[in-house]
Scaffold this active site. Sequence first.
Site, PDB file in Angstrom:
ATOM      1  CB  CYS A  11      10.217 -16.156 -40.137  1.00 24.79           C
ATOM      2  SG  CYS A  11       8.706 -17.011 -40.637  1.00 24.79           S
ATOM      3  CB  CYS A  16       9.047 -19.135 -45.923  1.00 27.02           C
ATOM      4  SG  CYS A  16       8.004 -18.657 -47.326  1.00 27.02           S
ATOM      5  CG  ASP A 129      12.004 -13.130 -46.666  1.00 28.60           C
ATOM      6  OD1 ASP A 129      11.486 -14.139 -47.192  1.00 28.60           O
ATOM      7  OD2 ASP A 129      11.361 -12.106 -46.385  1.00 28.60           O
TER       8      ASP A 129
HETATM    9  P1  4NP Z   1       8.767 -16.000 -43.954  1.00 26.96           P
HETATM   10  O1  4NP Z   1       8.718 -15.489 -45.469  1.00 26.96           O
HETATM   11  O2  4NP Z   1       8.927 -14.760 -43.099  1.00 26.96           O
HETATM   12  O3  4NP Z   1       9.969 -16.871 -43.922  1.00 26.96           O
HETATM   13  O4  4NP Z   1       7.457 -16.730 -43.714  1.00 26.96           O
HETATM   14  C1  4NP Z   1       7.856 -14.494 -45.937  1.00 26.96           C
HETATM   15  C2  4NP Z   1       6.525 -14.776 -46.129  1.00 26.96           C
HETATM   16  C3  4NP Z   1       5.675 -13.812 -46.631  1.00 26.96           C
HETATM   17  C4  4NP Z   1       6.191 -12.544 -46.931  1.00 26.96           C
HETATM   18  C5  4NP Z   1       7.529 -12.261 -46.735  1.00 26.96           C
HETATM   19  C6  4NP Z   1       8.365 -13.234 -46.218  1.00 26.96           C
HETATM   20  N1  4NP Z   1       5.328 -11.558 -47.479  1.00 26.96           N
HETATM   21  O5  4NP Z   1       5.826 -10.483 -47.841  1.00 26.96           O
HETATM   22  O6  4NP Z   1       4.099 -11.800 -47.591  1.00 26.96           O
END
Ligand code: 4NP
Length: 162
Positions: A11, A16, A129
């Site tokens: 991701c 997450c 997301d």
């Molecule tokens: P992930 O979610 O890609 O599912 O781990 C996110 C985690 C952090 C951020 C964005 C999405 N961020 O902007 O820091």
Amino acid sequence: MKSPTRVLFVCLGNICRSPSAENVMRHLVNEANITHKIELDSAGTAGWHTGKSPDSRMSAAAAKKSYAMKGRARQVKPNDFVKFDLILAMDQSNYDDLTVVRADCHTPHAKLQLFCDFCTEHDETEVPDPYYGGPEGFDYVIELLEDGCGHLLNQIRSGKVD
Ligand code: 4NP
């Protein structure tokens, strides 16, 4: 089935969606007693959260369904395309970023796909997301991951992924 089959979930932040995918899949692999046949890992296209534990909101949603969340965030690297058989992107933006990482790998081997290609009960193309939304977004991530990981396990066991 090629043994072990190595799967990497990717991701954006690796705090997450992809660590949840790794841990939901690990749970299914443990239950099926085939830990020696499938190797799992997760990574983020961005390195902002490198070394961090999964997001507490994500861990809370996982705990509601009895999934333990383990692991520390890392950034995906070109050599992951050598090491893994299958790399599953959570959304199209992750997929596009992964094609750029793959271009820096001299001998890419991994098949790159969207995770939702494996979802059978949800008509989604992406795992949304959840980072800037409410708790329901994190619950929905787990629901989609359970769907896709269940089918992924069946596909690997029946030799359709190698
Ligand atoms: P992930 O979610 O890609 O599912 O781990 C996110 C985690 C952090 C951020 C964005 C999405 N961020 O902007 O820091």
